[in-house]
Design an enzyme around this catalytic site. Structure first.
Site, PDB file in Angstrom:
ATOM      1  N   LYS A 101      68.319 -35.350  81.367  1.00 52.99           N
ATOM      2  CA  LYS A 101      67.344 -34.336  81.069  1.00 52.99           C
ATOM      3  C   LYS A 101      67.534 -33.787  79.654  1.00 52.99           C
ATOM      4  O   LYS A 101      66.659 -33.122  79.112  1.00 52.99           O
ATOM      5  CB  LYS A 101      67.507 -33.159  82.059  1.00 52.99           C
ATOM      6  CG  LYS A 101      67.363 -33.508  83.504  1.00 52.99           C
ATOM      7  CD  LYS A 101      67.771 -32.282  84.342  1.00 52.99           C
ATOM      8  CE  LYS A 101      67.854 -32.660  85.807  1.00 52.99           C
ATOM      9  NZ  LYS A 101      68.535 -31.581  86.570  1.00 52.99           N
ATOM     10  N   LYS A 123      78.452 -36.733  67.667  1.00 50.98           N
ATOM     11  CA  LYS A 123      79.853 -36.285  67.584  1.00 50.98           C
ATOM     12  C   LYS A 123      80.731 -37.507  67.341  1.00 50.98           C
ATOM     13  O   LYS A 123      81.418 -37.971  68.260  1.00 50.98           O
ATOM     14  CB  LYS A 123      80.276 -35.682  68.935  1.00 50.98           C
ATOM     15  CG  LYS A 123      80.068 -34.209  69.124  1.00 50.98           C
ATOM     16  CD  LYS A 123      80.797 -33.798  70.411  1.00 50.98           C
ATOM     17  CE  LYS A 123      80.170 -32.624  71.087  1.00 50.98           C
ATOM     18  NZ  LYS A 123      80.718 -32.408  72.451  1.00 50.98           N
ATOM     19  N   ASP A 130      78.205 -38.769  72.196  1.00 54.30           N
ATOM     20  CA  ASP A 130      79.557 -38.198  72.207  1.00 54.30           C
ATOM     21  C   ASP A 130      80.566 -39.355  72.241  1.00 54.30           C
ATOM     22  O   ASP A 130      80.890 -39.935  71.221  1.00 54.30           O
ATOM     23  CB  ASP A 130      79.636 -37.273  73.426  1.00 54.30           C
ATOM     24  CG  ASP A 130      80.938 -36.514  73.542  1.00 54.30           C
ATOM     25  OD1 ASP A 130      81.579 -36.275  72.514  1.00 54.30           O
ATOM     26  OD2 ASP A 130      81.313 -36.145  74.671  1.00 54.30           O
TER      27      ASP A 130
HETATM   28  P1  IMP Z   1      78.580 -39.909  76.012  1.00 48.46           P
HETATM   29  O1  IMP Z   1      78.341 -40.964  77.031  1.00 48.46           O
HETATM   30  O2  IMP Z   1      79.986 -39.410  76.030  1.00 48.46           O
HETATM   31  O3  IMP Z   1      78.143 -40.316  74.605  1.00 48.46           O
HETATM   32  O4  IMP Z   1      77.771 -38.653  76.456  1.00 48.46           O
HETATM   33  C1  IMP Z   1      76.471 -38.434  76.162  1.00 48.46           C
HETATM   34  C2  IMP Z   1      75.949 -37.293  77.023  1.00 48.46           C
HETATM   35  O5  IMP Z   1      76.938 -36.304  77.244  1.00 48.46           O
HETATM   36  C3  IMP Z   1      74.823 -36.563  76.324  1.00 48.46           C
HETATM   37  O6  IMP Z   1      73.588 -37.111  76.648  1.00 48.46           O
HETATM   38  C4  IMP Z   1      74.966 -35.156  76.871  1.00 48.46           C
HETATM   39  O7  IMP Z   1      74.223 -35.031  78.062  1.00 48.46           O
HETATM   40  C5  IMP Z   1      76.413 -35.007  77.199  1.00 48.46           C
HETATM   41  N1  IMP Z   1      77.121 -34.248  76.152  1.00 48.46           N
HETATM   42  C6  IMP Z   1      78.021 -34.691  75.256  1.00 48.46           C
HETATM   43  N2  IMP Z   1      78.457 -33.718  74.464  1.00 48.46           N
HETATM   44  C7  IMP Z   1      77.809 -32.598  74.869  1.00 48.46           C
HETATM   45  C8  IMP Z   1      77.840 -31.223  74.420  1.00 48.46           C
HETATM   46  O8  IMP Z   1      78.512 -30.814  73.463  1.00 48.46           O
HETATM   47  N3  IMP Z   1      77.022 -30.384  75.102  1.00 48.46           N
HETATM   48  C9  IMP Z   1      76.231 -30.760  76.145  1.00 48.46           C
HETATM   49  N4  IMP Z   1      76.181 -32.022  76.578  1.00 48.46           N
HETATM   50  C10 IMP Z   1      76.975 -32.932  75.953  1.00 48.46           C
END
Ligand code: IMP
Ligand code: MG
Length: 179
Positions: A42, A130, A102
């Site tokens: 979302k 990030k 992230d």
């Molecule tokens: P990844 O798979 O670790 O790259 O995570 C991606 C998902 O993690 C994003 O679509 C967000 O929903 C969530 N996410 C990562 N960092 C944050 C943050 O600082 N705040 C809120 N959601 C985050």
């Protein structure tokens, strides 16, 4: 500003400028092509709705929902597709629209998954990035702004389904998720 937010990182106006800049680039790159925007539910829903209107090219809108986080602030790394896109993307240009990259676990998996359906291209547009936390080699073709290793909320981004409605993006007080 609400009490759970420690400080505002991006105001509504700053986010609007970032979206304008991203939209200008996308419009230039995709004009005359058959573009499918994929909204990663979302978190990217507010960003997505601004972006597609600002790009203004004829396009198709699709939605995908994956889970990896649970209610914590750290990705579990295990990706589960809850809702898939509803069309054939063979031969089409696909642009994945994400709120934040992230660890990269989510988009590493989803990009490969969509590439397996023979599209002309799959690219990534993320509002926030990030890079210091990356575990998988995920490169955003369009990236709005780089953020440090801190947990942010607002403009679609949540903690435990809260704060998505905020028109700005701020740093969540650590007490909120450590208590
Ligand atoms: P990844 O798979 O670790 O790259 O995570 C991606 C998902 O993690 C994003 O679509 C967000 O929903 C969530 N996410 C990562 N960092 C944050 C943050 O600082 N705040 C809120 N959601 C985050
Ligand atoms: Mg998300």
């Amino acid at each position: 500003m609400i009490g759970d937010v420690e400080r505002i990182l991006y105001t509504e106006e700053q986010i609007n400028i970032i979206c304008d800049e991203l939209a200008d680039k996308i419009r230039r790159d995709y004009s005359g092509r058959e573009l499918i925007f994929v909204c990663m539910l979302k978190g990217s829903v507010l960003f997505f709705s601004d972006l597609v209107r600002k790009v203004g090219l004829p396009c198709r809108l699709e939605f995908m929902e994956v889970s990896s986080y649970g209610s914590g602030t750290v990705s579990t790394g295990k990706i589960n597709i809850r809702k898939d896109i509803g069309c054939d993307i063979a031969g089409k240009d696909v642009l994945i629209v994400e709120d934040i990259v992230d660890t990269g676990n989510t988009l590493f998996y989803i990009k490969e998954y969509l590439e397996g359906r023979s599209p002309a291209s799959v690219k990534i547009c993320t509002l926030f990035d990030k890079p210091v936390r990356r575990q998988k080699p995920v490169y955003a073709d369009y990236s709005g702004s780089v953020v440090d290793d801190q947990f942010i909320v607002g403009f679609g981004l949540d903690y435990d389904e809260r704060y998505r409605y905020l028109p700005y993006v701020g740093v969540l007080r650590p007490e909120v998720y450590s208590s």
